[in-house]
Write an enzyme that holds these catalytic residues in place. Structure first.
Site, mmCIF file in Angstrom:
data_model
loop_
_atom_site.group_PDB
_atom_site.id
_atom_site.type_symbol
_atom_site.label_atom_id
_atom_site.label_comp_id
_atom_site.label_asym_id
_atom_site.label_seq_id
_atom_site.Cartn_x
_atom_site.Cartn_y
_atom_site.Cartn_z
ATOM 1 C CG HIS A 1 -0.387 0.390 2.544
ATOM 2 N ND1 HIS A 1 0.428 -0.665 3.060
ATOM 3 C CD2 HIS A 1 -0.298 1.529 3.300
ATOM 4 C CE1 HIS A 1 0.746 -0.117 4.360
ATOM 5 N NE2 HIS A 1 0.459 1.248 4.112
HETATM 6 N N1 UDP Z 1 -3.700 -5.226 8.966
HETATM 7 C C1 UDP Z 1 -4.867 -5.506 9.104
HETATM 8 N N2 UDP Z 1 -5.587 -6.152 7.996
HETATM 9 C C2 UDP Z 1 -5.141 -6.170 6.656
HETATM 10 C C3 UDP Z 1 -3.616 -5.588 6.500
HETATM 11 C C4 UDP Z 1 -3.062 -5.043 7.663
HETATM 12 O O1 UDP Z 1 -5.609 -5.858 10.178
HETATM 13 O O2 UDP Z 1 -5.662 -6.535 5.778
HETATM 14 C C5 UDP Z 1 -3.217 -4.429 10.208
HETATM 15 C C6 UDP Z 1 -1.678 -5.109 10.385
HETATM 16 O O3 UDP Z 1 -1.880 -6.492 11.084
HETATM 17 C C7 UDP Z 1 -1.099 -4.077 10.850
HETATM 18 C C8 UDP Z 1 -1.501 -2.866 10.581
HETATM 19 O O4 UDP Z 1 -2.667 -3.214 9.718
HETATM 20 O O5 UDP Z 1 -1.239 -4.310 12.626
HETATM 21 C C9 UDP Z 1 -0.406 -2.247 9.757
HETATM 22 O O6 UDP Z 1 -1.018 -1.289 8.986
HETATM 23 P P1 UDP Z 1 -0.567 -0.896 7.587
HETATM 24 O O7 UDP Z 1 -0.004 -1.815 6.915
HETATM 25 O O8 UDP Z 1 -1.733 -0.019 7.081
HETATM 26 O O9 UDP Z 1 0.204 0.665 8.036
HETATM 27 P P2 UDP Z 1 1.707 0.902 8.335
HETATM 28 O O10 UDP Z 1 1.967 -0.077 9.338
HETATM 29 O O11 UDP Z 1 2.536 0.526 7.037
HETATM 30 O O12 UDP Z 1 1.866 2.352 8.760
#
Ligand code: UDP
Length: 354
Positions: free
Chosen positions: A199
């Protein structure tokens, strides 16, 4: 009164641990949801599943450019902080909501506490990097998850830093039993699969990189399970790309289902910050589809390998190397009580004194 500013999926996960710890300390908190993520499976499901207190207010701001969102949030949050008589503002991570909350509070001379402070990719082209750097520089209390983050903050001359560990590790431990007891979130999963999430704007907004990632998924030695972020779905459609038939694609899943999938995956491919760490919490090797990572200790310890998505062959080779790797256990993210430490420091701070 602590006012927490939340808006995006990773912030809900982190708030699950911290809000619980604030209640245990008897600290009063009001949650303001900026509306940055608004679909049920990107927002509400986290509040339901993780027992996060319902937001006192949802600002309904999302869907614009970074400047539009940050500006509208800044204006709205300023009014809310005054109305709620905030004594301290709690912000998480590195999104536009983080930046807007921190800026609004600091301009009103309300102390700012930043959870997950000190992370750096050293790539200012990432919107998240700009958000983190600015937020850290206007924060009064900085809760760093790792020693590396503490070093980054010290290098920038920032005071008020506390090494507390990673609240996402607290969350992983807290929900482990519950996750184990759940049924499979997707029917007909193959015995060995790779879990993928994509993403980051650097990947989704570049048609060549996105096409390369999809091609690597087509050639992967294991079938890929892909809970697809709405931005990525939109960009795949707008570039006219096709998701290979072998990929098991589904809408974003709730947190407990996500951890269920992470636990059973043989390898995880991601450009998410949080998912890189969760792979390690679940003992699963990870390939990060980026040039750099903020979570360098995972690469150093052999749990994660960086693979810029420039060629499908390179990604497939990285998947194979990850599958063959045998990283050793390490203690990288604290003792599972980062949120308790944060609540204790907040309780002791003059900002929250009765
Ligand atoms: N996550 C979720 N469902 C999904 C994809 C990710 O619950 O389909 C959770 C994942 O387990 C983690 C969090 O979302 O706890 C991560 O968020 P994201 O990847 O959107 O953002 P980043 O961590 O890159 O800021």
């Amino acid at each position: 009164m602590i006012v927490s500013i939340l808006g995006a999926r990773p912030q809900f996960v982190k708030a699950a641990a911290v809000s619980r710890a604030l209640v245990e300390r008897g600290l009063e908190e009001k949650i303001v949801h900026t509306g940055q993520h608004f679909d049920d499976n990107m927002s509400d499901v986290f509040f339901r599943e993780l027992g996060i207190p319902a937001p006192a207010l949802n600002l309904g701001i999302g869907g614009g450019t970074h400047g539009q969102n940050t500006g509208r949030m800044l204006e709205a949050i300023e009014g809310v902080l005054v109305a709620f008589k905030a004594d301290l503002v709690l912000v998480y991570g590195d999104t536009d909501s983080t930046l807007a909350g921190a800026l609004a509070a600091s301009k009103l001379h309300i102390p700012v506490a930043h959870v997950e402070a000190g992370l750096r990719s050293f790539n200012r082209r990432m919107p998240e990097e700009v958000n983190r750097v600015v937020t850290d520089h206007v924060s009064d209390l900085l809760f760093a998850p790792t020693e590396t983050a503490m070093v980054n903050l010290a290098r920038e001359g920032i005071k008020g830093c506390h090494l507390v560990g990673d609240v996402m590790f607290d969350v992983a431990l807290h929900y482990a039993t519950q996750v184990e007891a759940r049924p499979a979130p997707i029917e007909g999963l193959p015995a060995g699969f790779a879990l993928a999430t994509v993403h980051r704007a650097s990947n989704t907004d570049d048609s060549a990189l996105l096409a390369t990632i999809l091609e690597a998924f087509r050639r992967s030695p294991l079938p890929i399970v892909l809970p697809l972020h709405p931005r990525t779905r939109k960009m795949i459609a707008s570039f006219g790309l096709a998701i290979p038939a072998r990929v098991i694609v589904c809408p974003p899943v709730g947190f407990l289902d996500m951890v269920w999938l992470e636990r059973r995956a043989r390898v995880i491919l991601t450009d998410s910050g949080g998912v890189q760490k969760e792979a390690y919490f679940q003992g699963v090797p990870c390939v990060t589809l980026r040039d750099e990572t903020e979570w360098t200790e995972l690469v150093d310890a052999g749990w994660n390998r960086l693979c810029p998505p420039a060629s499908a062959e390179a990604i497939v080779a990285a998947i194979e190397a990850a599958l063959a790797s045998k990283p050793t256990p390490a203690t990288l993210y604290g003792d599972g009580n980062a949120a308790g430490k944060i609540a204790a420091i907040l309780a002791a701070s003059s900002a929250t004194a009765p």
